[in-house]
Design a protein around this motif. Structure first.
Motif, PDB file in Angstrom:
ATOM      1  N   VAL A   1       0.831  -1.206   0.000  1.00 26.85           N
ATOM      2  CA  VAL A   1       0.000   0.000   0.000  1.00 26.85           C
ATOM      3  C   VAL A   1       0.866   1.256   0.000  1.00 26.85           C
ATOM      4  O   VAL A   1       0.602   2.223  -0.728  1.00 26.85           O
ATOM      5  CB  VAL A   1      -0.945  -0.016   1.211  1.00 26.85           C
ATOM      6  N   ALA A   2       1.917   1.241   0.815  1.00 27.40           N
ATOM      7  CA  ALA A   2       2.725   2.448   0.991  1.00 27.40           C
ATOM      8  C   ALA A   2       3.511   2.825  -0.266  1.00 27.40           C
ATOM      9  O   ALA A   2       3.665   4.007  -0.578  1.00 27.40           O
ATOM     10  CB  ALA A   2       3.683   2.258   2.163  1.00 27.40           C
ATOM     11  N   MET A   3       3.996   1.829  -1.003  1.00 31.13           N
ATOM     12  CA  MET A   3       4.901   2.102  -2.112  1.00 31.13           C
ATOM     13  C   MET A   3       4.265   1.992  -3.488  1.00 31.13           C
ATOM     14  O   MET A   3       4.891   2.351  -4.487  1.00 31.13           O
ATOM     15  CB  MET A   3       6.106   1.156  -2.036  1.00 31.13           C
ATOM     16  N   SER A   4       3.037   1.487  -3.575  1.00 27.27           N
ATOM     17  CA  SER A   4       2.408   1.287  -4.884  1.00 27.27           C
ATOM     18  C   SER A   4       2.338   2.562  -5.699  1.00 27.27           C
ATOM     19  O   SER A   4       2.521   2.568  -6.916  1.00 27.27           O
ATOM     20  CB  SER A   4       0.996   0.711  -4.710  1.00 27.27           C
ATOM     21  N   ILE A   5       2.060   3.660  -5.040  1.00 25.20           N
ATOM     22  CA  ILE A   5       1.862   4.915  -5.753  1.00 25.20           C
ATOM     23  C   ILE A   5       3.118   5.338  -6.517  1.00 25.20           C
ATOM     24  O   ILE A   5       3.045   6.018  -7.540  1.00 25.20           O
ATOM     25  CB  ILE A   5       1.412   6.008  -4.764  1.00 25.20           C
ATOM     26  N   PHE A   6       4.308   4.921  -6.034  1.00 31.81           N
ATOM     27  CA  PHE A   6       5.554   5.250  -6.717  1.00 31.81           C
ATOM     28  C   PHE A   6       5.937   4.155  -7.711  1.00 31.81           C
ATOM     29  O   PHE A   6       6.476   4.437  -8.777  1.00 31.81           O
ATOM     30  CB  PHE A   6       6.676   5.432  -5.698  1.00 31.81           C
ATOM     31  N   ALA A   7       5.658   2.894  -7.368  1.00 30.88           N
ATOM     32  CA  ALA A   7       6.077   1.787  -8.221  1.00 30.88           C
ATOM     33  C   ALA A   7       5.350   1.793  -9.554  1.00 30.88           C
ATOM     34  O   ALA A   7       5.891   1.336 -10.560  1.00 30.88           O
ATOM     35  CB  ALA A   7       5.835   0.457  -7.503  1.00 30.88           C
ATOM     36  N   GLY A   8       4.124   2.313  -9.587  1.00 30.37           N
ATOM     37  CA  GLY A   8       3.385   2.333 -10.839  1.00 30.37           C
ATOM     38  C   GLY A   8       4.075   3.168 -11.901  1.00 30.37           C
ATOM     39  O   GLY A   8       4.007   2.868 -13.092  1.00 30.37           O
TER      40      GLY A   8
ATOM     41  N   TYR B   1      -3.250   2.365 -11.899  1.00 30.00           N
ATOM     42  CA  TYR B   1      -3.501   1.141 -11.127  1.00 30.00           C
ATOM     43  C   TYR B   1      -2.684   1.134  -9.836  1.00 30.00           C
ATOM     44  O   TYR B   1      -3.134   0.637  -8.801  1.00 30.00           O
ATOM     45  CB  TYR B   1      -3.163  -0.098 -11.954  1.00 30.00           C
ATOM     46  N   ALA B   2      -1.475   1.665  -9.900  1.00 33.81           N
ATOM     47  CA  ALA B   2      -0.653   1.719  -8.692  1.00 33.81           C
ATOM     48  C   ALA B   2      -1.269   2.662  -7.661  1.00 33.81           C
ATOM     49  O   ALA B   2      -1.292   2.353  -6.465  1.00 33.81           O
ATOM     50  CB  ALA B   2       0.766   2.167  -9.043  1.00 33.81           C
ATOM     51  N   CYS B   3      -1.773   3.814  -8.131  1.00 35.22           N
ATOM     52  CA  CYS B   3      -2.480   4.714  -7.207  1.00 35.22           C
ATOM     53  C   CYS B   3      -3.711   4.025  -6.639  1.00 35.22           C
ATOM     54  O   CYS B   3      -4.040   4.191  -5.458  1.00 35.22           O
ATOM     55  CB  CYS B   3      -2.880   5.998  -7.932  1.00 35.22           C
ATOM     56  N   ARG B   4      -4.396   3.246  -7.489  1.00 35.86           N
ATOM     57  CA  ARG B   4      -5.551   2.488  -7.002  1.00 35.86           C
ATOM     58  C   ARG B   4      -5.146   1.535  -5.891  1.00 35.86           C
ATOM     59  O   ARG B   4      -5.849   1.393  -4.886  1.00 35.86           O
ATOM     60  CB  ARG B   4      -6.175   1.686  -8.141  1.00 35.86           C
ATOM     61  N   ASN B   5      -4.008   0.870  -6.042  1.00 34.72           N
ATOM     62  CA  ASN B   5      -3.561  -0.080  -5.025  1.00 34.72           C
ATOM     63  C   ASN B   5      -3.367   0.599  -3.674  1.00 34.72           C
ATOM     64  O   ASN B   5      -3.619  -0.011  -2.626  1.00 34.72           O
ATOM     65  CB  ASN B   5      -2.266  -0.756  -5.458  1.00 34.72           C
ATOM     66  N   THR B   6      -2.900   1.837  -3.702  1.00 34.43           N
ATOM     67  CA  THR B   6      -2.746   2.569  -2.453  1.00 34.43           C
ATOM     68  C   THR B   6      -4.093   3.047  -1.915  1.00 34.43           C
ATOM     69  O   THR B   6      -4.421   2.842  -0.746  1.00 34.43           O
ATOM     70  CB  THR B   6      -1.814   3.771  -2.662  1.00 34.43           C
ATOM     71  N   LEU B   7      -4.898   3.658  -2.770  1.00 34.88           N
ATOM     72  CA  LEU B   7      -6.146   4.267  -2.319  1.00 34.88           C
ATOM     73  C   LEU B   7      -7.224   3.236  -2.004  1.00 34.88           C
ATOM     74  O   LEU B   7      -8.004   3.401  -1.066  1.00 34.88           O
ATOM     75  CB  LEU B   7      -6.661   5.233  -3.397  1.00 34.88           C
ATOM     76  N   GLN B   8      -7.271   2.174  -2.793  1.00 36.50           N
ATOM     77  CA  GLN B   8      -8.355   1.199  -2.657  1.00 36.50           C
ATOM     78  C   GLN B   8      -8.046   0.118  -1.630  1.00 36.50           C
ATOM     79  O   GLN B   8      -8.959  -0.448  -1.031  1.00 36.50           O
ATOM     80  CB  GLN B   8      -8.624   0.559  -4.023  1.00 36.50           C
ATOM     81  N   PHE B   9      -6.753  -0.173  -1.408  1.00 35.08           N
ATOM     82  CA  PHE B   9      -6.398  -1.297  -0.559  1.00 35.08           C
ATOM     83  C   PHE B   9      -5.799  -0.912   0.789  1.00 35.08           C
ATOM     84  O   PHE B   9      -5.508  -1.787   1.596  1.00 35.08           O
ATOM     85  CB  PHE B   9      -5.418  -2.224  -1.296  1.00 35.08           C
ATOM     86  N   PHE B  10      -5.591   0.396   1.043  1.00 33.44           N
ATOM     87  CA  PHE B  10      -4.984   0.768   2.330  1.00 33.44           C
ATOM     88  C   PHE B  10      -5.905   0.428   3.497  1.00 33.44           C
ATOM     89  O   PHE B  10      -5.457   0.283   4.636  1.00 33.44           O
ATOM     90  CB  PHE B  10      -4.629   2.265   2.344  1.00 33.44           C
ATOM     91  N   THR B  11      -7.198   0.269   3.222  1.00 36.97           N
ATOM     92  CA  THR B  11      -8.144  -0.046   4.290  1.00 36.97           C
ATOM     93  C   THR B  11      -8.111  -1.519   4.697  1.00 36.97           C
ATOM     94  O   THR B  11      -8.676  -1.880   5.737  1.00 36.97           O
ATOM     95  CB  THR B  11      -9.572   0.313   3.841  1.00 36.97           C
ATOM     96  N   ILE B  12      -7.469  -2.367   3.903  1.00 41.34           N
ATOM     97  CA  ILE B  12      -7.474  -3.806   4.217  1.00 41.34           C
ATOM     98  C   ILE B  12      -6.694  -4.115   5.496  1.00 41.34           C
ATOM     99  O   ILE B  12      -7.236  -4.743   6.410  1.00 41.34           O
ATOM    100  CB  ILE B  12      -6.962  -4.626   3.015  1.00 41.34           C
ATOM    101  N   PRO B  13      -5.415  -3.707   5.624  1.00 40.65           N
ATOM    102  CA  PRO B  13      -4.741  -3.974   6.905  1.00 40.65           C
ATOM    103  C   PRO B  13      -5.406  -3.272   8.071  1.00 40.65           C
ATOM    104  O   PRO B  13      -5.435  -3.809   9.184  1.00 40.65           O
ATOM    105  CB  PRO B  13      -3.306  -3.463   6.668  1.00 40.65           C
TER     106      PRO B  13
END
Length: 433
Positions: A61-68, A348-360
């Motif tokens: 979640v933390a790094m997805s926004i940059f990895a994309g 999609y990488a931004c989505r991984n951060t925004l959409q999945f940060f609530t899972i943990p």
């Protein structure tokens, strides 16, 4: 038959990638399942095993926004091959630690964190590769097939892993995982040709490229709000995932009910995936997304809250999970159709951060709510009180009450986001809802 062979020819690259990656995913899931059992046997703590999931998701979640941004600039095939190889190397490390009797729980936290970090690059690269391999007219079929394989993996993982652990050892599970990796690696390297998308910003820095992904979402509020909608649903679903074993194991005293409910969920998703694959394109994909989530949120949680037997809980699982593949398929088509391929990795990488940060956050909240709020609250109720009559007595009744709260949360979330106009504008329509 002519149409079938034509479709198979058009999807040849995708089908090879899909089949072999599904086998590899099954192998990895079996290893993860076996390691969760190993961790629980070593520590006897549910929190320590839940932290395995948190360790994977936190860096993801933390790094997805940059990895994309890197994913959009790098060769998709080489990125996927390198990521798979790294994951296999982590698996080999576990195997060596087991062989030397040196494996510790903190090793798994570290390796899961590294795998989660690598997934930040692999996942958007894989999503873009699917778009490049698939003609737009087949997007819904492809989304349905991917949902079908995910459901199949969910069903087979505990069955196969448990059988292998019973008759062999955890090392055997890991060897099978590595064998499926080699098959998937060879198939991708030798038989799948992924077209290269137009690359934007070759000389841009990672931070600037990542900001472009965020800027795209800022300018396309429908896509952003749809992601936030799923983030809210993921939070509720993660609390559900944390509370489900606590309730079923406590109320029944065995793993049978938990296994039955999980099997019912998986079978329902298989059926839903088949429907999503074969169904024609709907008139309104947004309406399908909103309605399927509302059905899911307003059924299963009520059955779990008020049900007192395994068949009732299984019925709730079927009603709750059957619509999910339809939701996933239509959301996937919306994203692939609306987001330019050259931008998909970043978005999609931004989505991984925004959409999945609530899972943990949901996993941690679910465990804390069950142990420290709802179970103590129900333990203080009188045996002849209304709450005791509705949710039962003893351990597990607090989790049942929590499911009622989750049902209300899920329904309110769906009704609130259903009124967000920008989501409906994704289809260029605004409907009376």
């Amino acid at each position: 038959m002519k149409n079938i062979w034509s479709t198979l020819g058009e999807l040849r690259g995708f089908l090879i990638l899909w089949c072999t990656q599904t086998l590899s995913t099954l192998g990895s899931a079996m290893t993860n399942f076996a390691l969760v059992i190993w961790a629980y046997q070593q520590t006897g703590s549910a929190l320590s095993t839940a932290l395995l999931t948190v360790a994977s998701y936190a860096p993801y979640v933390a790094m997805s926004i940059f990895a994309g941004a890197l994913s959009d600039r790098w060769n998709k095939k080489l990125t996927m091959l390198a990521s798979d190889t790294f994951a296999a190397a982590c698996t080999v490390a576990v195997l060596l630690l087991l062989a030397t009797d040196n494996l510790q729980i903190w090793h798994l936290y570290g390796l899961n964190a590294l795998n989660g970090l690598m997934n930040t690059i692999q996942q958007p690269a894989g999503d873009v590769a699917i778009s490049l391999l698939t003609p737009k007219k087949h997007y819904q079929k492809v989304s349905g097939l991917r949902s079908f394989s995910n459901s199949l993996v969910s069903i087979l993982t505990p069955v196969l892993a448990t059988a292998l652990l019973a008759f062999t050892s955890i090392q055997t599970v890991i060897y099978i995982d590595l064998a499926t990796f080699l098959l998937a690696f060879f198939a991708l390297a030798a038989f799948v040709k992924i077209p290269e998308a137009a690359r934007e910003g070759e000389k841009e820095g990672v931070l600037r490229a990542a900001r472009k992904g965020l800027a795209y979402l800022r300018d396309n509020r429908g896509i952003l709000n749809l992601m936030l909608f799923l983030a809210a649903i993921n939070f509720t679903a993660s609390i559900y995932n944390a509370a489900l074993p606590a309730m079923l194991l406590s109320k029944t005293g065995s793993e049978t009910a938990l296994g039955a409910v999980n099997a019912a969920s998986g079978l329902a998703m298989l059926v839903g995936s088949a429907i999503a694959t074969l169904a024609p394109a709907p008139k309104s994909r947004v309406r399908v997304i909103c309605n399927t989530l509302l059905i899911s949120m307003s059924t299963e949680n009520f059955f779990l809250a008020f049900g007192q037997s395994t068949p009732v809980w299984c019925l709730g699982a079927v009603l709750g999970w059957l619509p999910i593949p339809l939701m996933n398929a239509n959301m996937d088509v919306l994203f692939r159709s609306r987001i330019p391929v050259a931008m998909q990795g970043r978005v999609y990488a931004c989505r991984n951060t925004l959409q999945f940060f609530t899972i943990p956050l949901g996993y941690l909240a679910g465990g804390a709510l069950v142990d420290r709020v709802f179970e103590p609250f129900m333990a203080a109720q009188s045996a002849d009180g209304l709450l005791a009559q509705l949710f039962g007595l003893g351990k597990g009744s607090g989790a049942a009450l929590l499911f009622l709260v989750l049902a209300v949360m899920g329904i309110l979330t769906c009704l609130i986001f259903r009124r967000v106009k920008s989501i409906w504008h994704l289809e260029g329509i605004e409907q009376n809802r």
